[in-house]
Design an enzyme around this catalytic site. Structure first.
Site, mmCIF file in Angstrom:
data_model
loop_
_atom_site.group_PDB
_atom_site.id
_atom_site.type_symbol
_atom_site.label_atom_id
_atom_site.label_comp_id
_atom_site.label_asym_id
_atom_site.label_seq_id
_atom_site.Cartn_x
_atom_site.Cartn_y
_atom_site.Cartn_z
ATOM 1 N N ASP A 92 32.978 29.217 46.120
ATOM 2 C CA ASP A 92 33.262 30.178 46.821
ATOM 3 C C ASP A 92 34.108 29.565 47.960
ATOM 4 O OD1 ASP A 92 33.280 32.048 49.015
ATOM 5 O OD2 ASP A 92 31.345 32.874 48.736
ATOM 6 N N LYS A 147 54.256 33.043 47.915
ATOM 7 C CA LYS A 147 54.640 34.104 48.923
ATOM 8 C C LYS A 147 53.452 35.351 48.750
ATOM 9 C CE LYS A 147 57.303 37.463 46.230
ATOM 10 N NZ LYS A 147 56.601 38.643 46.638
ATOM 11 N N HIS A 177 59.720 31.938 42.874
ATOM 12 C CA HIS A 177 60.073 31.846 41.574
ATOM 13 C C HIS A 177 61.641 32.151 41.002
ATOM 14 C CE1 HIS A 177 59.282 36.352 41.183
ATOM 15 N NE2 HIS A 177 60.028 36.101 40.128
ATOM 16 N N LYS A 181 64.988 29.871 38.223
ATOM 17 C CA LYS A 181 65.932 30.615 37.234
ATOM 18 C C LYS A 181 67.019 30.028 36.950
ATOM 19 C CE LYS A 181 64.141 35.448 37.778
ATOM 20 N NZ LYS A 181 63.695 35.518 36.506
ATOM 21 N N ASP A 234 58.299 42.145 51.112
ATOM 22 C CA ASP A 234 58.125 41.799 49.664
ATOM 23 C C ASP A 234 59.178 41.268 49.052
ATOM 24 O OD1 ASP A 234 55.981 41.622 47.884
ATOM 25 O OD2 ASP A 234 56.987 43.052 46.679
ATOM 26 N N HIS A 239 63.245 36.600 48.182
ATOM 27 C CA HIS A 239 64.137 36.230 46.839
ATOM 28 C C HIS A 239 65.443 36.656 47.071
ATOM 29 C CE1 HIS A 239 60.468 36.138 44.631
ATOM 30 N NE2 HIS A 239 60.393 37.465 44.382
ATOM 31 N N LYS A 339 62.160 49.851 43.828
ATOM 32 C CA LYS A 339 61.322 49.888 42.919
ATOM 33 C C LYS A 339 61.571 51.238 42.340
ATOM 34 C CE LYS A 339 57.406 47.090 44.728
ATOM 35 N NZ LYS A 339 57.996 45.897 44.213
ATOM 36 N N LYS A 344 65.333 47.429 35.124
ATOM 37 C CA LYS A 344 65.140 46.283 35.605
ATOM 38 C C LYS A 344 66.534 45.238 35.636
ATOM 39 C CE LYS A 344 62.295 42.097 35.202
ATOM 40 N NZ LYS A 344 61.247 41.298 34.763
#
Length: 489
Positions: A92, A147, A177, A181, A234, A239, A339, A344
């Site tokens: 925990d 993040k 991330h 790439k 976000d 990014h 979104k 994509k």
């Protein structure tokens, strides 16, 4: 780095090992690294979570996760080797007296302890204090964190301060991330190894830059998190701004981490503030309504499970950004992310200036601009759009738009192209900080984003609706159309 370099094996400790991030991303990436023979022979993977369990139960859960998320058939020989690395410990994370359980598992002499914080930032302080008090850390130990590193400048500083009490800055690896790439990394080679681009990469030749990060998915069960965050914080804060810095940075002195970070920070510092005085001209907020994705109906944001129908959180952002330095004076950067968009897609479009004189008016009244399009996902590659003569023995020269297309998967058929997580997890285990973010980068980005958030709060204007399955609200088209430009579709 030389591929023959021998790296010290790790005790990779994943806090939150049974969570979505670990099961969907980290452990999948680690299996792929195992398959590629990139994990050191004695490296171990220790899962930490608050749920009851033992090693065999953890191994079974990871096997089920691979079956669900790997998108390829599990190689049982690879799995047999990989599974021997796995161990599980119930802790925990809020209870300091449970952290000494790690002492029996961690071997600080022969392995480097790499602590991966795959948990909510609210637990970071607990973990740092617990690790410090139980005495498992040494100068070689590292920590990796995801993040969001805060939701504004103040909270980001609070998190970084808590981490800094236990880990020095050289031990901290902050992940985005996108920086793993191949096409993002290839920007360094494209820009600084090719004279054709190095000498034509400024306000003299480039008209404008577009950066698009479009998602098909909606909230995906993350309503509580996302509604408190929004698309600006976000996606754009990390990014898109990271991609922008790679596009806009000056040549670094070398490929060492600090040299690259120094140039990226200069770009972030040169971003012209967006304030309440210019926010309506420079930004667009959107919110998706019901529509169709791939021919299937999907609900609007306010119709998602658990939604607050009074929410004014944005699911789409478009910005017109100026960089106040010599290289980019007068060159706008148009950023958009959302979104539930048509499909994509993540790409960078570098649009070059038109030639001042046209001698081919029979083909084009105005010569189209050359474009460099860098595809980050779903299909990584580079495309150059140019004009060529149409073959024929006509006395007139007729032109046609053509493209040079470099698909990474087609061109480098004998090279394994990994995802961003594989690259970054491997570099964290090897101790290479080049692709990770410094504290100063994070805080410089938050300072700029906070100004936009404050301006939006002052304007108190609701996000503009756009149907799911489209490219955002009409206001985003108007944002770029005011400059007589259009989005690349």
């Amino acid at each position: 780095m030389n591929e023959t370099t021998v790296f010290k094996p790790c005790d990779l400790v994943i806090f939150g090992a049974l969570g979505d991030l670990s099961r969907r991303k980290l452990l999948i990436s680690l299996y792929r690294l195992e398959k590629a023979n990139l994990l050191e022979a004695d490296t171990r993977i220790i899962g930490i979570d608050r749920h009851e369990g033992d090693n065999s139960g953890f191994i079974e859960i990871i096997h089920e996760s691979l079956q669900e998320f790997l998108n390829e058939i599990i190689d049982e020989k690879i799995w047999a080797r990989f599974s021997t690395r796995l161990a599980y410990l119930k802790i925990d994370l809020t209870q300091m007296d449970q952290y000494p359980l790690l002492n029996a598992l961690i071997d600080g002499q022969s392995r480097v302890m790499v602590n991966y914080f795959a948990v909510a930032p609210s637990l970071f302080t607990n973990i740092c204090q617990g690790l410090s008090k139980c005495g498992v850390l040494n100068e070689e130990s590292r920590m990796v964190m995801e993040k969001p590193i805060g939701h504004d400048l103040k909270s980001s500083k609070d998190i970084n301060d808590a981490v800094a009490e236990v880990f020095n800055e050289k031990q901290v690896y902050r992940i985005d991330h996108y920086l793993g790439k191949e096409t993002v990394l290839n920007l360094l080679a494209l820009r600084f190894a090719n004279a054709i681009f190095t000498t034509n990469w400024d306000h003299n030749t480039i008209d404008h830059v577009q950066i698009t990060v479009a998602e098909e998915v909606g909230i995906e069960g993350r309503w509580d998190y996302f509604d408190k965050t929004g698309q600006l914080r976000d996606m754009l804060q990390n990014h898109l701004l990271q991609i922008l810095t790679f596009v806009a940075m000056e040549p670094p002195v070398n490929l060492e981490a600090q040299s690259i970070r120094d140039e990226k920070i200069k770009v972030l510092a040169a971003l012209r503030p967006i304030t309440k005085e210019n926010v309506e001209l420079k930004t667009v907020r959107g919110l998706y309504s019901a529509g169709e994705i791939n021919g299937k109906p999907v609900p609007g944001y306010l119709e998602e499970v658990g939604a607050n129908t009074e929410s004014t959180t944005e699911s789409f952002v478009a910005l017109k950004v100026a960089i106040d330095n010599w290289r980019w004076a007068g060159v706008p950067f148009y950023l958009r992310t959302g979104k539930r968009m048509s499909y994509k897609r993540t790409e960078i479009v570098i649009k070059f200036k038109r030639l001042p004189h046209n001698i081919f008016k029979e083909s084009f009244e105005d010569l189209p601009s050359n474009k460099l399009i860098i595809h980050l996902q779903p299909n990584e590659g580079i495309e150059i759009q140019m004009l060529n003569k149409i073959p024929g023995i006509d006395e007139n020269i007729k032109l046609q738009k053509t493209k040079l297309d470099l698909s990474f998967s087609d061109t480098f058929k004998n090279s394994k192209i990994f995802g961003g997580y594989e690259k970054l997890v491997l570099e964290a285990m090897r101790g290479n900080p080049t692709l990770f973010l410094s504290r100063e980068e994070i805080e410089q980005a938050w300072a700029w984003i906070d100004s936009i958030q404050d301006a939006w709060a002052h304007a108190d204007v609701a996000p503009k609706p756009y149907p799911a399955g489209t490219w955002g609200p009409e206001a985003a088209d108007e944002l770029i159309a005011r400059d007589e430009r259009v989005w690349e579709e």
